[in-house]
Write a protein that holds these residues in place. Sequence first.
Motif, PDB file in Angstrom:
ATOM      1  N   MET A 121      48.756  47.357 -73.453  1.00  0.00           N
ATOM      2  CA  MET A 121      49.035  46.502 -74.607  1.00  0.00           C
ATOM      3  C   MET A 121      50.359  45.765 -74.465  1.00  0.00           C
ATOM      4  SD  MET A 121      47.784  49.012 -77.656  1.00  0.00           S
ATOM      5  CE  MET A 121      48.093  47.826 -78.938  1.00  0.00           C
ATOM      6  N   GLY A 122      51.244  46.254 -73.623  1.00  0.00           N
ATOM      7  CA  GLY A 122      52.571  45.667 -73.504  1.00  0.00           C
ATOM      8  C   GLY A 122      52.624  44.534 -72.497  1.00  0.00           C
ATOM      9  N   THR A 123      53.845  44.045 -72.290  1.00  0.00           N
ATOM     10  CA  THR A 123      54.101  42.946 -71.364  1.00  0.00           C
ATOM     11  C   THR A 123      55.191  43.365 -70.387  1.00  0.00           C
ATOM     12  OG1 THR A 123      53.603  41.352 -73.115  1.00  0.00           O
ATOM     13  CG2 THR A 123      54.815  40.525 -71.232  1.00  0.00           C
ATOM     14  N   ASP A 124      55.010  43.036 -69.129  1.00  0.00           N
ATOM     15  CA  ASP A 124      56.024  43.311 -68.118  1.00  0.00           C
ATOM     16  C   ASP A 124      57.350  42.706 -68.568  1.00  0.00           C
ATOM     17  OD1 ASP A 124      57.638  43.386 -65.845  1.00  0.00           O
ATOM     18  OD2 ASP A 124      56.294  42.155 -64.625  1.00  0.00           O
ATOM     19  N   LEU A 125      58.395  43.512 -68.615  1.00  0.00           N
ATOM     20  CA  LEU A 125      59.701  43.035 -69.071  1.00  0.00           C
ATOM     21  C   LEU A 125      60.285  41.963 -68.161  1.00  0.00           C
ATOM     22  CD1 LEU A 125      61.280  46.443 -70.146  1.00  0.00           C
ATOM     23  CD2 LEU A 125      60.365  44.645 -71.634  1.00  0.00           C
ATOM     24  N   PHE A 126      59.820  41.891 -66.918  1.00  0.00           N
ATOM     25  CA  PHE A 126      60.332  40.910 -65.973  1.00  0.00           C
ATOM     26  C   PHE A 126      59.401  39.713 -65.801  1.00  0.00           C
ATOM     27  CE2 PHE A 126      62.213  45.004 -64.864  1.00  0.00           C
ATOM     28  CZ  PHE A 126      63.549  44.679 -65.034  1.00  0.00           C
ATOM     29  N   ALA A 127      58.328  39.667 -66.591  1.00  0.00           N
ATOM     30  CA  ALA A 127      57.390  38.548 -66.516  1.00  0.00           C
ATOM     31  C   ALA A 127      58.021  37.291 -67.093  1.00  0.00           C
ATOM     32  CB  ALA A 127      56.111  38.883 -67.279  1.00  0.00           C
ATOM     33  N   ASP A 128      57.617  36.152 -66.587  1.00  0.00           N
ATOM     34  CA  ASP A 128      58.116  34.871 -67.075  1.00  0.00           C
ATOM     35  C   ASP A 128      57.332  34.503 -68.340  1.00  0.00           C
ATOM     36  OD1 ASP A 128      59.501  32.502 -67.267  1.00  0.00           O
ATOM     37  OD2 ASP A 128      58.285  31.473 -65.753  1.00  0.00           O
ATOM     38  N   VAL A 129      57.673  35.167 -69.438  1.00  0.00           N
ATOM     39  CA  VAL A 129      57.010  34.960 -70.725  1.00  0.00           C
ATOM     40  C   VAL A 129      58.081  34.545 -71.728  1.00  0.00           C
ATOM     41  CG1 VAL A 129      55.725  36.090 -72.579  1.00  0.00           C
ATOM     42  CG2 VAL A 129      55.261  36.697 -70.203  1.00  0.00           C
ATOM     43  N   ARG A 141      71.783  41.460 -66.274  1.00  0.00           N
ATOM     44  CA  ARG A 141      71.754  40.553 -67.421  1.00  0.00           C
ATOM     45  C   ARG A 141      71.401  41.330 -68.683  1.00  0.00           C
ATOM     46  NH1 ARG A 141      67.535  40.397 -64.306  1.00  0.00           N
ATOM     47  NH2 ARG A 141      65.411  40.340 -65.056  1.00  0.00           N
ATOM     48  N   VAL A 142      71.552  40.686 -69.807  1.00  0.00           N
ATOM     49  CA  VAL A 142      71.159  41.245 -71.094  1.00  0.00           C
ATOM     50  C   VAL A 142      70.041  40.376 -71.644  1.00  0.00           C
ATOM     51  CG1 VAL A 142      71.878  41.712 -73.463  1.00  0.00           C
ATOM     52  CG2 VAL A 142      73.459  42.156 -71.575  1.00  0.00           C
ATOM     53  N   GLU A 143      68.918  40.985 -71.969  1.00  0.00           N
ATOM     54  CA  GLU A 143      67.790  40.271 -72.567  1.00  0.00           C
ATOM     55  C   GLU A 143      67.762  40.618 -74.053  1.00  0.00           C
ATOM     56  OE1 GLU A 143      66.215  38.101 -71.002  1.00  0.00           O
ATOM     57  OE2 GLU A 143      66.066  38.650 -68.893  1.00  0.00           O
ATOM     58  N   THR A 144      67.413  39.664 -74.896  1.00  0.00           N
ATOM     59  CA  THR A 144      67.399  39.909 -76.341  1.00  0.00           C
ATOM     60  C   THR A 144      66.016  39.765 -76.964  1.00  0.00           C
ATOM     61  OG1 THR A 144      67.980  37.604 -76.774  1.00  0.00           O
ATOM     62  CG2 THR A 144      69.800  39.179 -76.586  1.00  0.00           C
ATOM     63  N   PHE A 145      64.985  39.611 -76.148  1.00  0.00           N
ATOM     64  CA  PHE A 145      63.633  39.480 -76.698  1.00  0.00           C
ATOM     65  C   PHE A 145      63.110  40.826 -77.193  1.00  0.00           C
ATOM     66  CE2 PHE A 145      63.166  39.541 -72.002  1.00  0.00           C
ATOM     67  CZ  PHE A 145      62.511  40.750 -71.854  1.00  0.00           C
ATOM     68  N   PRO A 146      62.137  40.810 -78.121  1.00  0.00           N
ATOM     69  CA  PRO A 146      61.578  42.070 -78.612  1.00  0.00           C
ATOM     70  C   PRO A 146      60.759  42.768 -77.529  1.00  0.00           C
ATOM     71  CG  PRO A 146      60.411  40.204 -79.581  1.00  0.00           C
ATOM     72  CD  PRO A 146      61.558  39.654 -78.781  1.00  0.00           C
ATOM     73  N   SER A 147      60.861  44.079 -77.502  1.00  0.00           N
ATOM     74  CA  SER A 147      60.086  44.872 -76.553  1.00  0.00           C
ATOM     75  C   SER A 147      59.969  46.285 -77.100  1.00  0.00           C
ATOM     76  CB  SER A 147      60.749  44.881 -75.175  1.00  0.00           C
ATOM     77  OG  SER A 147      62.016  45.474 -75.249  1.00  0.00           O
ATOM     78  N   GLY A 148      59.145  47.081 -76.464  1.00  0.00           N
ATOM     79  CA  GLY A 148      58.951  48.454 -76.921  1.00  0.00           C
ATOM     80  C   GLY A 148      58.390  49.330 -75.817  1.00  0.00           C
ATOM     81  N   HIS A 149      58.069  50.564 -76.189  1.00  0.00           N
ATOM     82  CA  HIS A 149      57.556  51.527 -75.210  1.00  0.00           C
ATOM     83  C   HIS A 149      56.279  51.048 -74.528  1.00  0.00           C
ATOM     84  CE1 HIS A 149      60.242  54.216 -77.512  1.00  0.00           C
ATOM     85  NE2 HIS A 149      60.446  54.725 -76.321  1.00  0.00           N
ATOM     86  N   ALA A 150      55.480  50.253 -75.225  1.00  0.00           N
ATOM     87  CA  ALA A 150      54.229  49.755 -74.643  1.00  0.00           C
ATOM     88  C   ALA A 150      54.480  48.859 -73.436  1.00  0.00           C
ATOM     89  CB  ALA A 150      53.421  49.000 -75.696  1.00  0.00           C
ATOM     90  N   ASP A 151      55.696  48.324 -73.321  1.00  0.00           N
ATOM     91  CA  ASP A 151      56.025  47.446 -72.193  1.00  0.00           C
ATOM     92  C   ASP A 151      56.375  48.211 -70.922  1.00  0.00           C
ATOM     93  OD1 ASP A 151      55.766  45.098 -73.804  1.00  0.00           O
ATOM     94  OD2 ASP A 151      57.736  45.517 -74.649  1.00  0.00           O
ATOM     95  N   LEU A 152      56.556  49.517 -71.021  1.00  0.00           N
ATOM     96  CA  LEU A 152      56.949  50.296 -69.849  1.00  0.00           C
ATOM     97  C   LEU A 152      55.868  50.334 -68.773  1.00  0.00           C
ATOM     98  CD1 LEU A 152      58.883  53.287 -71.436  1.00  0.00           C
ATOM     99  CD2 LEU A 152      59.804  51.275 -70.260  1.00  0.00           C
ATOM    100  N   MET A 153      54.620  50.568 -69.154  1.00  0.00           N
ATOM    101  CA  MET A 153      53.556  50.669 -68.145  1.00  0.00           C
ATOM    102  C   MET A 153      53.404  49.374 -67.346  1.00  0.00           C
ATOM    103  SD  MET A 153      49.612  51.791 -68.562  1.00  0.00           S
ATOM    104  CE  MET A 153      48.395  50.839 -67.715  1.00  0.00           C
TER     105      MET A 153
END
Length: 93
Positions: free
Chosen positions: A75-83, A47-59
């Motif tokens: 500081m980041g958020t899991d890219l696969f989290a239900d947020v 899929r293609v996600e369009t929400f904002p994200s950055g390097h901090a989300d990698l960990m």
Amino acid sequence: VVLIVVGDHSDVAGDTIPPALRGMPHDAVAWTSALVVAPPSLVGPPRVETFPSGHADLMPTLLHLMGDSGPTIAMGTDLFADVPASSRSALSN
């Protein structure tokens, strides 16, 4: 196997943009994309996600993919989290 490819901005370091790359995103105000490749059992369907994200989300994303569900000071958020996308933000320095 998990493969994550992320983009960056070359002009931030004062690099000269080669002619072959002109017209492609290369400046600090242009968003670049990331690519996460892994078995569907880990990341779900393509899929293609369009929400904002950055390097901090990698960990937090990598911790999730490894099965670590413990608390973290990341500081980041899991890219696969239900947020919801409206609750996400991209960090910049």
